[in-house]
Design an enzyme around this catalytic site. Structure first.
Site, short mmCIF file in Angstrom:
data_model
loop_
_atom_site.label_atom_id
_atom_site.label_comp_id
_atom_site.label_asym_id
_atom_site.label_seq_id
_atom_site.Cartn_x
_atom_site.Cartn_y
_atom_site.Cartn_z
N ASP A 160 8.41 -6.58 2.27
CA ASP A 160 7.56 -5.95 3.26
C ASP A 160 6.27 -6.83 3.35
O ASP A 160 5.72 -7.14 2.07
CB ASP A 160 7.17 -4.59 2.91
CG ASP A 160 6.50 -4.14 4.31
OD1 ASP A 160 7.08 -4.17 5.16
OD2 ASP A 160 5.55 -3.60 3.96
N GLU A 214 9.93 -10.42 5.30
CA GLU A 214 9.59 -10.10 6.60
C GLU A 214 8.22 -10.80 6.78
O GLU A 214 7.16 -10.48 6.37
CB GLU A 214 9.15 -8.41 6.67
CG GLU A 214 8.45 -7.93 7.97
CD GLU A 214 7.67 -7.04 8.04
OE1 GLU A 214 7.19 -6.54 9.09
OE2 GLU A 214 7.12 -6.87 7.02
#
Length: 626
Positions: free
Chosen positions: A306, A359
């Protein structure tokens, strides 16, 4: 002779830990049960004293003290404790104040809002040997990868209104994913977190699955069952920042330890969270070990990292004066870059057949290039640019789309610079952004026609696919973590059911047609037939598996039907319309070319022949050689 405590952490482990290369810290740190009780080890170099407090000693600081060994590590044994005992560390900081902290390496935790660690073993009898032996063929760049992203706590709730457990969700989830044809499921973070509305992105337990849904073995059971059904498992993982709840990692031993001591590097304004000190080798070992645990002990197939962009740039979301440049005066976070490279090398070296996903929302070069070629080493990268441009295009009134054709076509300029995943993720259906159905313009029929066209276009493009739960049924409401998907909307004959059937058909075609996935890494696998017909809002292109097989995709995104539309094709062989998003079974009007189409010897678009099509409004067609 070395003391008993010194023998609990041997010299090699301490050396690797201090070098930032210990990837199995979970075997040595934390609380580990044995036939006599448990051994404990915790890193707390600033501490004046450390003891284990728990339900067996009435949470009495000093009752079970640990001894210091080299490297700021404290170790010791406690007899008589068993699986299920709860505990924390009582750590006296350099100022003399005693702090009660959960175990950073704990395998389990109490159910929130309680915060103690739980002594637990990770024994489990796996039955996914078939999957594990050949998963490399399912998880690679040349394999079809259609990912269903989900929040486990709000996918479907029981009659009592509570979230389903790891075990109770297994049967309905596997049945659903199998019926719809998804190849992988991606869980939003299941690592332990104190605040449910953070969706798991504010982590406190990097080695413990959240106990809200069951025990570690319950999660293993879910992964095991998914694998036995032929479904891969991806886990969101958050090494970019961590929660600063009192029991967690923040100022763990009375001083900055896991976080950078300077707030300009140790705090992130976007999430009001602490940032890991990637330049500290012991922190790097901690994070490497966390990622390794999920791959090793839980058989996870992929780690989705993330907020990578926030790790790469020292000035990410910071104003002047709120960040420190690196030693060369730049904004690149050199220590974080080294960590990410080391992470990816570790994953691919120790767990063949697994993969990592970044990401990453910027144009950072080489995210999926190997580290020895100057890259970060990820297997895949979310294509955030595609997501933003494509959603912006489809949210426009079809009347004005002809002025924005470049939002569809620009992506192919860079599509092969990385190995991409095309994400329509949870971030796009929360915080007032509206559901996927609400983003689309027009009346109800047009909204669903637009959604079918959007998904058809996505599945035809280069890159792996990701769709967030609820988007496949076109639910009207925005995703809410404290409820359930709007399953009641999916009634027989409804447009929601038609959209669901369309997604199923797309997954079937995607998995069956090698041109749609087999050569994603090769630029020549994609060819525009006609990229310039902005006046009609039409794009047409070929997908090629470079082995003689071709699929044609035609997207028409204006609001009116077009008859007699001609596109160029190679050769005189006939073509068959495999999918038409406007078919009645998908909730469409039932118009558009169907069946077999014979080419005419009319040159067009650089081809010797062409075919004539009837293009319904807001539609996508897939054609294959007849």
């Amino acid at each position: 002779m070395p003391s008993q405590s010194r023998r609990l952490i041997d010299d090699t482990v301490r050396y690797l830990f201090a070098q930032g290369t210990l990837a199995r810290g979970f075997d040595h740190f934390g609380g580990h049960l044995d036939e006599h009780g448990a051994r404990f080890a915790v890193w707390a170099p600033h501490a004046l004293s450390v003891s284990v407090i728990g339900d067996w000693n009435y949470w009495s600081a000093g009752a079970d003290p640990l001894e210091p060994v080299d490297g700021g590590i404290w170790t010791g044994r406690v007899s008589g404790v068993v699986e299920g005992n709860t505990y924390k560390y009582a750590i006296q900081g350099p100022d003399g104040v005693v702090h009660e902290r959960s175990d950073p390496y704990a395998f389990a935790a109490e159910v929130a809002p309680k915060t103690a660690s739980v002594l637990w073993n990770l024994d489990y009898e796996w039955r996914d040997q078939t999957w594990m032996s050949d998963r490399g063929d399912r998880n690679g760049i040349s394999s079809p990868m259609s990912v269903y992203e989900m929040h486990l706590g709000s996918w479907r709730r029981g009659t009592d209104g509570l979230s389903m457990s790891y075990r109770s969700i297994a049967d309905p989830l596997i049945g659903y994913l199998t019926d719809l044809g998804f190849t992988h499921v991606e869980f939003m973070p299941l690592t332990e977190h104190p605040y449910f509305p953070s969706w798991g992105y504010q982590t406190t337990g990097y080695f413990a699955p959240t106990s809200r849904f069951g025990t570690p073995q319950d999660l293993m059971y879910l992964v095991d069952r998914l694998h036995q059904a032929g479904i891969g498992v991806i886990l969101d993982w958050v090494p970019s920042h961590f929660a600063t709840d009192e029991h967690g990692l923040g100022w763990f031993d009375g001083a900055a330890l896991y976080e950078h001591p300077d707030w300009r590097r140790g705090w992130h304004p976007d999430w009001n969270s602490a940032v890991f000190d990637y330049g500290r080798p012991e922190v790097m070992s901690f994070l490497l070990s966390s990622a390794n645990l999920w791959l090793d002990r839980y058989h996870i197939d992929g780690i989705r990292v993330d907020a990578v962009a926030s790790m790469l740039y020292l000035d990410y979301s910071r104003e002047p004066g709120e960040w420190l440049p690196n030693d060369h005066g730049g904004n690149e976070h050199l220590e974080a870059i080294e960590f990410l490279r080391r992470l990816n090398v570790m994953v691919y070296r120790t767990h063949p057949g697994t993969f990592t996903v970044a990401e990453e929302s910027t144009a950072w070069p080489g995210v999926t290039r190997p580290p020895d070629h100057g890259g970060l080493g990820f297997g895949f990268k979310w294509d955030m640019g595609w997501m933003h441009d494509t959603l912006d295009y489809f949210s426009r009134d079809p009347l004005y789309r002809s002025y924005h054709q470049d939002q569809l076509t620009f992506r192919m300029i860079y599509a092969n610079t990385e190995s991409f995943v095309l994400p329509l993720s949870h971030d796009e259906v929360v915080h007032g952004k509206g559901s996927m159905a609400r983003k689309m313009p027009g009346d109800e029929w047009q909204r669903f026609a637009n959604l079918r066209a959007l998904y058809g276009y996505m599945f035809g493009m280069v890159g792996k696919k990701l769709l967030f739960m609820g988007s496949e049924i076109g639910q009207w409401s925005e995703w809410a973590h404290d409820g359930s998907l709007d399953w009641a909307e999916v009634t027989p004959g409804s447009r929601h059911e038609g959209l669901q059937r369309w997604v199923t058909s797309l997954n079937e075609a995607y998995r069956a047609l090698s041109p749609l996935f087999a050569a994603d890494a090769h630029a020549e696998s994609f060819r525009w037939i006609d990229v310039g017909d902005a006046a009609h809002s039409v794009v047409s292109f070929e997908r090629d598996d470079l082995d003689g097989n071709v699929v044609i995709v035609v997207g028409h995104f204006s609001g009116g039907d077009i008859s007699g539309y001609r596109i160029g094709v190679a050769g005189a062989h006939p073509w068959r319309v495999l999918l038409n998003s406007n078919a009645e079974r998908f909730g469409g009007a039932g118009t558009g070319t169907e069946g077999v189409v014979q080419p005419d010897e009319v040159p067009m678009h650089g081809y010797s022949h062409s075919i004539e099509l009837y293009l319904p409004a807001l539609s996508v067609m897939y054609l294959v050689p007849a």
